[in-house]
Enzyme design. Sequence first.
Site, PDB file in Angstrom:
ATOM      1  N   LYS A  13      22.251  43.359  37.444  1.00  0.00           N
ATOM      2  CA  LYS A  13      20.998  42.494  37.513  1.00  0.00           C
ATOM      3  C   LYS A  13      20.484  42.312  36.191  1.00  0.00           C
ATOM      4  O   LYS A  13      19.879  41.216  35.980  1.00  0.00           O
ATOM      5  CB  LYS A  13      19.903  43.189  38.263  1.00  0.00           C
ATOM      6  N   ARG A  88      11.481  44.746  45.793  1.00  0.00           N
ATOM      7  CA  ARG A  88      12.325  45.922  46.321  1.00  0.00           C
ATOM      8  C   ARG A  88      12.212  45.897  47.815  1.00  0.00           C
ATOM      9  O   ARG A  88      12.946  46.859  48.338  1.00  0.00           O
ATOM     10  CB  ARG A  88      11.919  47.137  45.563  1.00  0.00           C
ATOM     11  N   ARG A 127      25.782  54.896  31.755  1.00  0.00           N
ATOM     12  CA  ARG A 127      25.103  53.910  31.199  1.00  0.00           C
ATOM     13  C   ARG A 127      24.092  54.483  29.791  1.00  0.00           C
ATOM     14  O   ARG A 127      23.484  55.444  30.185  1.00  0.00           O
ATOM     15  CB  ARG A 127      24.074  53.077  32.098  1.00  0.00           C
ATOM     16  N   ARG A 160      18.679  56.911  30.048  1.00  0.00           N
ATOM     17  CA  ARG A 160      17.500  57.035  31.002  1.00  0.00           C
ATOM     18  C   ARG A 160      17.393  58.047  31.849  1.00  0.00           C
ATOM     19  O   ARG A 160      18.225  58.530  32.410  1.00  0.00           O
ATOM     20  CB  ARG A 160      17.445  55.453  31.886  1.00  0.00           C
ATOM     21  N   ARG A 171      18.409  57.805  43.925  1.00  0.00           N
ATOM     22  CA  ARG A 171      18.011  56.415  43.586  1.00  0.00           C
ATOM     23  C   ARG A 171      18.645  55.252  44.188  1.00  0.00           C
ATOM     24  O   ARG A 171      18.187  54.292  44.691  1.00  0.00           O
ATOM     25  CB  ARG A 171      17.815  56.189  42.028  1.00  0.00           C
TER      26      ARG A 171
HETATM   27  P1  AMP Z   1      14.966  49.174  37.297  1.00  0.00           P
HETATM   28  O1  AMP Z   1      14.760  49.112  35.873  1.00  0.00           O
HETATM   29  O2  AMP Z   1      14.453  47.824  37.880  1.00  0.00           O
HETATM   30  O3  AMP Z   1      16.120  50.186  37.623  1.00  0.00           O
HETATM   31  O4  AMP Z   1      13.293  49.935  37.936  1.00  0.00           O
HETATM   32  C1  AMP Z   1      13.303  51.496  37.261  1.00  0.00           C
HETATM   33  C2  AMP Z   1      12.162  52.127  37.991  1.00  0.00           C
HETATM   34  O5  AMP Z   1      10.865  51.312  38.078  1.00  0.00           O
HETATM   35  C3  AMP Z   1      12.694  52.153  39.464  1.00  0.00           C
HETATM   36  O6  AMP Z   1      13.504  53.334  39.836  1.00  0.00           O
HETATM   37  C4  AMP Z   1      11.258  52.359  40.306  1.00  0.00           C
HETATM   38  O7  AMP Z   1      10.650  53.467  40.012  1.00  0.00           O
HETATM   39  C5  AMP Z   1      10.482  51.337  39.266  1.00  0.00           C
HETATM   40  N1  AMP Z   1      10.315  49.965  39.614  1.00  0.00           N
HETATM   41  C6  AMP Z   1      10.909  48.951  39.272  1.00  0.00           C
HETATM   42  N2  AMP Z   1      10.547  47.692  39.955  1.00  0.00           N
HETATM   43  C7  AMP Z   1       9.900  48.302  41.081  1.00  0.00           C
HETATM   44  C8  AMP Z   1       9.471  47.500  42.159  1.00  0.00           C
HETATM   45  N3  AMP Z   1       9.430  46.319  42.302  1.00  0.00           N
HETATM   46  N4  AMP Z   1       8.635  48.480  43.014  1.00  0.00           N
HETATM   47  C9  AMP Z   1       8.443  49.604  43.068  1.00  0.00           C
HETATM   48  N5  AMP Z   1       9.050  50.433  41.925  1.00  0.00           N
HETATM   49  C10 AMP Z   1       9.665  49.643  41.028  1.00  0.00           C
END
Ligand code: AMP
Length: 219
Positions: A13, A88, A127, A160, A171
């Site tokens: 994404k 989400r 990653r 990360r 996750r």
């Molecule tokens: P990502 O980079 O999109 O994988 O997001 C990393 C982390 O940020 C996720 O595992 C969540 O803990 C938090 N996060 C990102 N976007 C959201 C969202 N829309 N709602 C809740 N938590 C989020």
Amino acid sequence: MHLILLGAPGTGKGTQANILAERKGWLHVSTGDMLREAGAAGTVLGRTAKKYMDEGALVPDELVIRMLVERIGGPDAAAGFVLDGFPRNLAQAVALDEALAKASKAIDLALNITAPDDELVRRLGGRWLCRGCGAIYQEASSPPRVAGKCDRCGGELYQRDDDKPETVRARLERQKPPAALLAHYRDGGKLIDVNGLQPVEKVTEALLRAVHGTENGPK
Ligand code: AMP
């Protein structure tokens, strides 16, 4: 164009949102990046969010919704945006619809990138990101020339916390787009599935075909 990219962690994404935003001149909004930046800056929001993120859990809706709505209300979002990592869940989608409706706007298209779980676990575990420029490497498919070092800027590569193997499966389970979220956009005639199990360029082509179909199709 107001676009959403959906997909589990590891479907690509973020990479695709970057490419689409650059090609089309849209704002790329990644809630994950925004939360990580807030964490690095040590703001109250960032410190609160980090506790959830480190466990592979979602950050509470009210915090993320407020942050996102503020961001897409800015002047740089006027030409269009691509959302990456938001919504989400259904509550976030409804809050987004309401915020956009207040500005007489709406989501035009939700693109859902799909891939099997085992492939996602493999990708996330391999990653690596650059501390300097944010470039993303894949141990299996696109490793750096020198292990631990960025090809582009020479920066240090790191994993990360939430990409570490012990967190990845949990996750994934918690963060796949839930059926109700997909149904929200499918029922609105806005959802298109794209196969994420293809080379990056092929996924981009498929996404762009869907975008152009929507841009040129009946409103
Ligand atoms: P990502 O980079 O999109 O994988 O997001 C990393 C982390 O940020 C996720 O595992 C969540 O803990 C938090 N996060 C990102 N976007 C959201 C969202 N829309 N709602 C809740 N938590 C989020």
